[in-house]
Enzyme design. Structure first.
Site, PDB file in Angstrom:
ATOM      1  N   GLY A   1      -5.924  51.627  90.281  1.00 52.43           N
ATOM      2  CA  GLY A   1      -5.234  52.844  89.868  1.00 52.43           C
ATOM      3  C   GLY A   1      -6.262  53.895  89.521  1.00 52.43           C
TER       4      GLY A   1
ATOM      5  N   CYS B   1     -12.440  49.432  84.731  1.00 52.72           N
ATOM      6  CA  CYS B   1     -12.007  50.818  84.925  1.00 52.72           C
ATOM      7  C   CYS B   1     -13.028  51.506  85.816  1.00 52.72           C
ATOM      8  CB  CYS B   1     -11.936  51.527  83.573  1.00 52.72           C
ATOM      9  SG  CYS B   1     -11.494  53.269  83.665  1.00 52.72           S
TER      10      CYS B   1
ATOM     11  N   HIS C   1      -5.027  56.743  80.127  1.00 53.80           N
ATOM     12  CA  HIS C   1      -5.954  57.769  80.623  1.00 53.80           C
ATOM     13  C   HIS C   1      -5.393  59.171  80.400  1.00 53.80           C
ATOM     14  CE1 HIS C   1      -9.346  55.793  82.520  1.00 53.80           C
ATOM     15  NE2 HIS C   1      -8.582  54.991  83.226  1.00 53.80           N
TER      16      HIS C   1
ATOM     17  N   GLN D   1      -9.543  61.363  85.778  1.00 51.65           N
ATOM     18  CA  GLN D   1     -10.720  60.645  86.301  1.00 51.65           C
ATOM     19  C   GLN D   1     -11.348  61.374  87.487  1.00 51.65           C
ATOM     20  OE1 GLN D   1      -8.605  56.614  86.328  1.00 51.65           O
ATOM     21  NE2 GLN D   1     -10.727  56.045  85.957  1.00 51.65           N
TER      22      GLN D   1
ATOM     23  N   HIS E   1      -2.668  50.978  81.182  1.00 49.74           N
ATOM     24  CA  HIS E   1      -4.051  51.461  81.323  1.00 49.74           C
ATOM     25  C   HIS E   1      -4.059  52.882  81.898  1.00 49.74           C
ATOM     26  CE1 HIS E   1      -8.430  50.714  82.511  1.00 49.74           C
ATOM     27  NE2 HIS E   1      -8.123  51.805  83.200  1.00 49.74           N
ATOM     28  N   GLU E   2      -3.238  53.122  82.930  1.00 51.02           N
ATOM     29  CA  GLU E   2      -3.240  54.448  83.575  1.00 51.02           C
ATOM     30  C   GLU E   2      -2.643  55.519  82.665  1.00 51.02           C
ATOM     31  OE1 GLU E   2      -5.078  54.912  86.058  1.00 51.02           O
ATOM     32  OE2 GLU E   2      -5.362  52.764  86.366  1.00 51.02           O
TER      33      GLU E   2
HETATM   34 ZN    ZN Z   1      -9.234  53.276  84.137  1.00 49.89          ZN
END
Ligand code: ZN
Length: 190
Positions: A49, A102, A147, A54, A143-144
């Site tokens: 992902g 990550c 972010h 990012q 997790h996404e």
């Molecule tokens: Zn990540």
């Protein structure tokens, strides 16, 4: 194909609260190009992902896809999913310890994640979607969405002694983790 540069831990863009995307903005060529580039960037890096910040765009967009990724061979498949303005509701009390990685952090480490979630989001066409997810897929989504709130998995590592570089993870942690998590995935899917 347009692969963008991935921001690494320490870059302030990974610490911002990303801005919601309006329907009009989502339909723009710029946002659709961003989504296409995020998909290309995730695939080129063998990620499961990637979130927009990012690639240094602080918008609430993430993409997820798991299809035999060499970085995460134990993860169940997830079809390509584009999450716009995602929201997570944690369901139940069950948690699981996951050894996470990550694309923005050159380390792995152990994080406690909720086993079951309800995920609500808009797809890339602006259609509302909702899914109840369990196990590693639920963890990937947590997790996404983290972010998009400026949170990295390292913030959630309770025992910093579990941090490892990828080569050291592969030498010392991978086999035990994969054995444990493979059993867990079986219990989740049965
Ligand atoms: Zn990540």
């Amino acid at each position: 194909m347009a692969v963008r540069a991935i921001a690494m831990i320490g870059d302030p863009v990974l610490r911002v609260q990303s801005a919601p995307v309006s329907s009009q903005e989502l339909a723009s060529a710029e946002m659709q190009q961003l989504i296409d580039d995020m998909i290309d960037t995730m695939r080129a890096a063998n990620g499961a992902g990637i979130a927009a910040n990012q690639v240094s765009v602080a918008k609430r967009i993430a993409v997820v896809e798991v299809s035999g990724n060499p970085r995460y061979p134990y993860k169940p498949r997830v079809p390509l999913t584009v999450l716009v303005n995602p929201e997570i509701e944690l369901l139940g009390d069950e948690t699981v310890v996951i050894n996470e990685g990550c694309l923005s952090v050159p380390l792995r480490g152990e994080v406690l994640r909720h086993v079951e979630i309800r995920l609500s989001y808009l797809d890339r066409h602006g259609e509302a979607q909702q899914q109840v997810l369990r196990g590693l897929t639920a963890a990937t989504m947590q997790h996404e969405v983290d972010h998009l709130d400026g949170v990295l998995f390292t913030d959630r590592v309770d025992d910093l002694r579990t941090l490892a570089t990828w080569p050291e993870y592969e030498l010392h942690q991978r086999d035990d983790f994969v054995a444990r998590i493979t059993e867990f995935v079986k219990t989740i899917e049965s």
